[in-house]
Write an enzyme that holds these catalytic residues in place. Structure first.
Site, mmCIF file in Angstrom:
data_model
loop_
_atom_site.group_PDB
_atom_site.id
_atom_site.type_symbol
_atom_site.label_atom_id
_atom_site.label_comp_id
_atom_site.label_asym_id
_atom_site.label_seq_id
_atom_site.Cartn_x
_atom_site.Cartn_y
_atom_site.Cartn_z
ATOM 1 N N HIS A 188 0.800 -1.215 0.000
ATOM 2 C CA HIS A 188 0.000 0.000 0.000
ATOM 3 C C HIS A 188 0.836 1.271 0.000
ATOM 4 C CE1 HIS A 188 -3.944 -1.558 -0.244
ATOM 5 N NE2 HIS A 188 -3.392 -2.642 0.244
ATOM 6 N N GLU A 429 -11.290 -9.806 -11.121
ATOM 7 C CA GLU A 429 -9.981 -9.954 -10.500
ATOM 8 C C GLU A 429 -9.719 -11.376 -10.024
ATOM 9 O OE1 GLU A 429 -9.730 -7.412 -7.002
ATOM 10 O OE2 GLU A 429 -11.887 -7.592 -6.681
ATOM 11 N N ASP A 453 -4.855 -8.278 -8.186
ATOM 12 C CA ASP A 453 -5.324 -9.555 -7.669
ATOM 13 C C ASP A 453 -5.415 -10.596 -8.773
ATOM 14 O OD1 ASP A 453 -5.424 -9.402 -4.920
ATOM 15 O OD2 ASP A 453 -7.360 -8.375 -4.905
ATOM 16 N N CYS A 500 -8.434 -1.269 -13.911
ATOM 17 C CA CYS A 500 -8.167 -0.341 -12.817
ATOM 18 C C CYS A 500 -6.997 -0.801 -11.945
ATOM 19 C CB CYS A 500 -9.407 -0.112 -11.961
ATOM 20 S SG CYS A 500 -9.924 -1.546 -11.036
#
Lengths: 547, 85
Positions: A188, A429, A453, A500
């Site tokens: 992150h 995903e 993912d 995305c």
């Protein structure tokens, strides 16, 4: 000058003070030791460092807030130097033959209790001072420097790694760059750095034991180099390069307002990913055509309780209104796995990436899901909101979502509350969703491919494990085939498909995606204009012919 | 050994900051200096001891000086107390 190397997450050059980020409360373990003298030496060394830190704080406070307010740091120094305090620590280390961390924590607790037991409010408050100095010592012993990230001036944040909950607490205006010792390309911290379009390094060969807090640092994001205490020549060189990059950025600004259309007339939507309403300014600044991914889980991660319908509604409404008719795709709650939220009380899992997360939580905790859906449907009145559901694997899940949605709409109707009719799409995903995309396309308004993912699940590679970075190949033909297949199936059913995930911003693939017919790319705000540049310079038919 | 009794007049009592100032002043001297309140005697060179007394306005504290430079310490600290506490 010291030079360290890390993996680049985002290019660019940052020059500024280094601020070492401190974790919250320490977990101290009681460990038996053999050599009490050596342990006490460690203590003395740590104490000296802590003393110096306090002196630094005192000097700074003296300049900024005057002597009366600075005095507390002098008191802290005295506490640290207090004979009783030090004797207690030494006594515990020697008599119990334990590590100094344990002795410091125990002594700190004992002394704090002494104050806490006093019948004087002011003195009771002093328990906090004792805890503060003990924490400081523990941080030094643990190799973390000083207080929490000093964000009074923009700084280069150096940390072991930052959890999502920690990154959200940072004042983004005060961050010039991130340098972490751990963390993977998809952690992150890395995602945040890309969103903020600031240079960042991960996996940096740096020991946080080194006293670098407060020193001047330079991050060369492009080359993956971190200079501490740079020499004159390096500093001058880097300043020059920083200027050049700035000019390049300004050149990109001339692309603002232009349509995303290739030389042969193919159009594509370029949207931005955001995790917070504070990112809206950068979205507009970079001329994104909409928001392709609003990570709503950050609303949950920032709180210590379930955000209420009203709290969420206000946020969604603000985003919708700010984007003024441009599409805003809000992804429903995607927590679990690496994104943990204490009040959800999720059980520890052996394999969290494959576990209880995202839509699986929403479907089994309908009260949480319904609250969010009500907020989203209500906010849809104020702009072009689209709802996106994460981690879909089957048609059954879509049917269950549809049931909840119609019940929520019925409820709103009964209560006489206004709501809009947002588009509803799903994230692709999981390999299951990709393979079933021809069927799923019939039930939804759009697809958005979450490549992070999808890659992790398709290649069976844990994206949090840095050791696997060399095997994690997002350009793997299996991934590209899946994307191509998903886009094709979307078009057959008359819906649009976008990307995305991080791959969407991979400029080496932009032409390939255009050739596949991808309708939308949602990328970090800072990548919108560079990708627009590629789009404007591409002739898709020629590219296909030349392959 | 010399002894000095003093009634605290500072409205805050010997709180963290005044305690720090006292400890700092006392540490200038080599002799053994104790501060006592209500029969409880503490090492005056240790801030936790001094703060631990929780001496408030109106409390009487007794300072004792014992050692080579006790005269000088007595002079300086009694002056310090009057000026600061």
């Amino acid at each position: 000058m010291n030079t360290y190397y890390g993996k680049s997450v985002f290019g660019g050059i940052a020059i500024g003070r280094i601020s070492v980020y401190k974790k919250g409360e320490q977990q101290v373990k009681r460990v038996k030791i053999m050599d009490a003298d050596a342990e006490m030496k460690r203590y003395q060394a740590a104490k000296m460092v802590a003393m110096e830190q306090l002196q630094g704080l005192y000097d700074k406070a003296l300049k900024e807030v005057g002597e009366a307010n600075a005095a507390i740091f002098e008191v802290h120094q005295m506490m640290l130097d207090d004979d009783d305090y030090n004797d207690s620590i030494e006594n515990i280390v020697r008599s119990q033959e334990v590590n100094v961390e344990y002795a410091v924590a125990t002594t700190g607790d004992n002394f704090a209790q002494m104050f806490a037991a006093m019948d004087d409010d002011y003195m009771r408050e002093r328990a906090a001072d004792v805890k503060d100095i003990s924490e400081r010592l523990l941080n030094v012993l643990d190799g973390k420097a000083g207080a929490a990230a000093d964000t009074s001036e923009p700084a280069i944040i150096v940390a072991d790694d930052l959890a999502p909950s920690e990154t959200v607490q940072l004042d983004k205006d005060m961050v010039l760059s991130f340098v972490t010792v751990h963390g993977s390309l998809n952690s992150h911290t890395a995602i945040l750095a890309r969103t903020m379009a600031i240079p960042a390094l991960i996996g940096t060969s740096l020991s946080l034991d080194e006293d670098i807090d407060g020193k001047l640092g330079i991050v060369d994001g492009g080359k993956g180099v971190f200079y501490v205490d740079p020499d004159e020549e390096t500093l001058a060189d880097m300043k020059k390069r920083q200027m050049e990059e700035q000019e390049k950025k300004e050149l990109l600004q001339t692309l603002k307002g232009k349509e995303n259309v290739t030389l042969d007339g193919q159009k594509v939507m370029l949207y931005a990913n955001i995790g917070n309403i504070k990112d809206l300014a950068t979205v507009l600044k970079n001329d994104a055509g909409g928001i392709g991914l609003f990570r709503s889980e950050f609303i949950y991660l920032e709180k210590d309780h379930y955000p209420t319908e009203e709290e969420q509604f206000q946020i969604y409404k603000q985003v919708a209104e700010t984007m003024a008719g441009k599409r805003v795709i809000i992804r429903t709650l995607d927590i679990g796995a690496d994104k943990q939220c204490d009040y959800f009380e999720l059980e520890h899992e052996e394999n969290p990436a494959l576990g209880y997360r995202a839509i699986r939580i929403c479907l089994t905790r309908p009260e949480v899901f319904r609250t969010q859906l009500r907020a989203l449907f209500r906010a849809s009145v104020f702009g072009k909101i689209a709802i996106m559901y994460p981690m879909i694997t089957s048609m059954k899940e879509i049917k269950r979502i549809q049931e909840v949605v119609s019940s929520v709409k019925e409820e709103l109707t009964e209560q006489g509350i206004a709501f809009g009719e947002p588009e509803q799409g799903i994230m692709i995903e999981t390999p299951a969703a990709a393979l079933m995309s021809d069927e799923l396309a019939k039930e939804v308004d759009f697809f958005s491919i979450g490549t992070n993912d999808l890659t992790q699940y398709t290649l069976a590679i844990d994206r949090q494990n840095t050791k696997l970075d060399e095997f994690y190949d997002p350009h793997h033909p299996a991934i590209l085939r899946m994307i191509s297949m998903v886009v094709e199936n979307a078009h057959k059913a008359g819906i649009w498909a976008g990307i995305c995930g991080e791959l969407g911003a991979d400029m080496s693939l932009t032409r390939e995606f255009l050739a596949m017919g991808v309708d939308e790319l949602s990328v970090s705000p800072g990548s919108v204009l560079p990708i627009r540049k590629i789009v404007l310079e591409t002739n898709v038919e020629e590219y296909k012919a030349g392959k | 050994m010399k002894e000095f009794k003093y009634v605290i007049t500072d409205p805050e009592g010997i709180h963290a900051r005044p305690a720090g100032m006292l400890v700092k002043a006392v540490k200038e001297f080599a002799c053994d200096i104790k501060i006592a309140k209500g029969g409880k005697a503490m090492n005056c060179k240790a801030i936790f001891g001094v703060m631990g007394l929780a001496a408030k306005k109106g409390d009487e504290v007794t300072l004792t000086f014992d050692g080579a430079d006790e005269d000088a310490a007595y002079e300086a600290i009694s002056k310090f107390m009057q000026e600061n506490l």
